[in-house]
Scaffold this motif. Structure first.
Motif, PDB file in Angstrom:
ATOM      1  N   SER A   4      -3.732 -14.249  -1.803  1.00 54.86           N
ATOM      2  CA  SER A   4      -2.967 -13.074  -1.392  1.00 54.86           C
ATOM      3  C   SER A   4      -2.168 -12.543  -2.572  1.00 54.86           C
ATOM      4  O   SER A   4      -1.999 -13.209  -3.584  1.00 54.86           O
ATOM      5  CB  SER A   4      -2.022 -13.430  -0.241  1.00 54.86           C
ATOM      6  N   HIS A  23      -7.704  -7.520   1.684  1.00 50.64           N
ATOM      7  CA  HIS A  23      -6.367  -7.249   2.205  1.00 50.64           C
ATOM      8  C   HIS A  23      -5.350  -7.931   1.291  1.00 50.64           C
ATOM      9  O   HIS A  23      -5.555  -9.062   0.863  1.00 50.64           O
ATOM     10  CB  HIS A  23      -6.251  -7.795   3.634  1.00 50.64           C
ATOM     11  N   ASN A  47      -7.332  -2.334   8.506  1.00 55.71           N
ATOM     12  CA  ASN A  47      -7.552  -3.733   8.143  1.00 55.71           C
ATOM     13  C   ASN A  47      -8.590  -4.323   9.079  1.00 55.71           C
ATOM     14  O   ASN A  47      -8.492  -4.146  10.307  1.00 55.71           O
ATOM     15  CB  ASN A  47      -6.245  -4.519   8.262  1.00 55.71           C
ATOM     16  N   TRP A  73     -10.016 -10.926   5.391  1.00 56.66           N
ATOM     17  CA  TRP A  73      -9.722  -9.575   5.860  1.00 56.66           C
ATOM     18  C   TRP A  73      -9.894  -8.607   4.700  1.00 56.66           C
ATOM     19  O   TRP A  73      -9.532  -8.906   3.561  1.00 56.66           O
ATOM     20  CB  TRP A  73      -8.291  -9.487   6.401  1.00 56.66           C
ATOM     21  N   CYS A 119      -9.542  -4.245   3.621  1.00 52.85           N
ATOM     22  CA  CYS A 119      -8.761  -3.071   4.007  1.00 52.85           C
ATOM     23  C   CYS A 119      -9.246  -1.847   3.249  1.00 52.85           C
ATOM     24  O   CYS A 119      -9.899  -1.950   2.210  1.00 52.85           O
ATOM     25  CB  CYS A 119      -7.275  -3.300   3.770  1.00 52.85           C
ATOM     26  N   TYR A 124      -3.896 -10.873   3.730  1.00 48.38           N
ATOM     27  CA  TYR A 124      -4.813 -11.662   4.546  1.00 48.38           C
ATOM     28  C   TYR A 124      -6.215 -11.798   3.960  1.00 48.38           C
ATOM     29  O   TYR A 124      -7.141 -12.173   4.668  1.00 48.38           O
ATOM     30  CB  TYR A 124      -4.869 -11.093   5.968  1.00 48.38           C
ATOM     31  N   SER A 158       0.801  -1.220   0.000  1.00 49.69           N
ATOM     32  CA  SER A 158       0.000   0.000   0.000  1.00 49.69           C
ATOM     33  C   SER A 158       0.833   1.267   0.000  1.00 49.69           C
ATOM     34  O   SER A 158       0.290   2.365   0.029  1.00 49.69           O
ATOM     35  CB  SER A 158      -0.944   0.005   1.207  1.00 49.69           C
ATOM     36  N   ARG A 205      -3.511   2.374   6.596  1.00 55.35           N
ATOM     37  CA  ARG A 205      -4.419   1.330   6.108  1.00 55.35           C
ATOM     38  C   ARG A 205      -5.145   0.729   7.306  1.00 55.35           C
ATOM     39  O   ARG A 205      -4.527   0.305   8.263  1.00 55.35           O
ATOM     40  CB  ARG A 205      -3.654   0.249   5.360  1.00 55.35           C
TER      41      ARG A 205
END
Length: 161
Positions: free
Chosen positions: A91, A117, A72, A125, A127, A120, A61, A70
């Motif tokens: 991922s 994410h 999350n 997850w 974000c 993750y 990021s 960020r």
């Protein structure tokens, strides 16, 4: 919204939230039995929300940019799939092409955009970088409440054993 406002929301509005700081990054845990008068050690196994302000853990990021952070959030499988389907569960590291933070159609450097994410996503997850007030209120806040409810439920299940 900024990091301080989000941290305040998590620790002052939601009950039993404990925060651990590391190198300017914040990790939020549900831990109602912790506190200065508690004889029970805090349970910091896995946070339900993190607020990351540096590239210490990953560079996807580009958080080294001024004032970029960020948020999350660990959400339910149902919520994650309703937003991104199964495709986004891999991922960034699983992808062969990494170019300027843009993998599988997601620009992980984009501000105020909800996305899986980069590391993750496989664990459900999501974000968002620098959520606006509107995004926080309409999108992020309900996800924070969901993540909190999941953490509370896990805590209660563990305590019941």
């Amino acid at each position: 919204m900024n990091e301080v406002q989000i941290s305040h929301y998590l620790t002052e509005i939601l009950e039993g939230v404990d925060v651990v700081m590391d190198a300017g990054n914040s990790f939020f845990f549900y831990n109602p039995d912790s506190g200065p008068d508690s004889s029970i050690p805090p349970d910091h196994r896995f946070p339900f929300v993190t607020l990351v302000t540096s590239d210490l853990y990953d560079q996807f990021s580009q958080l080294s940019r001024p004032s970029v952070f960020r948020l999350n959030i660990g959400v339910s499988k149902q919520t994650f799939r309703s937003l991104f389907g199964d495709v986004a569960r891999s991922s960034v590291r699983d992808s062969v092409e990494i170019s300027d933070g843009d993998v599988s159609g997601y620009d992980f450097t984009a501000l105020d955009q909800l996305m899986p994410h980069p590391e993750y996503g496989r664990m459900y997850w999501v974000c968002v970088l620098n959520p606006s007030d509107k995004t926080f209120e309409t999108t992020v806040q309900p996800m924070l409440l969901e993540a909190y409810d999941i953490a509370v439920s896990k805590y209660k299940k563990k305590a019941a054993r």
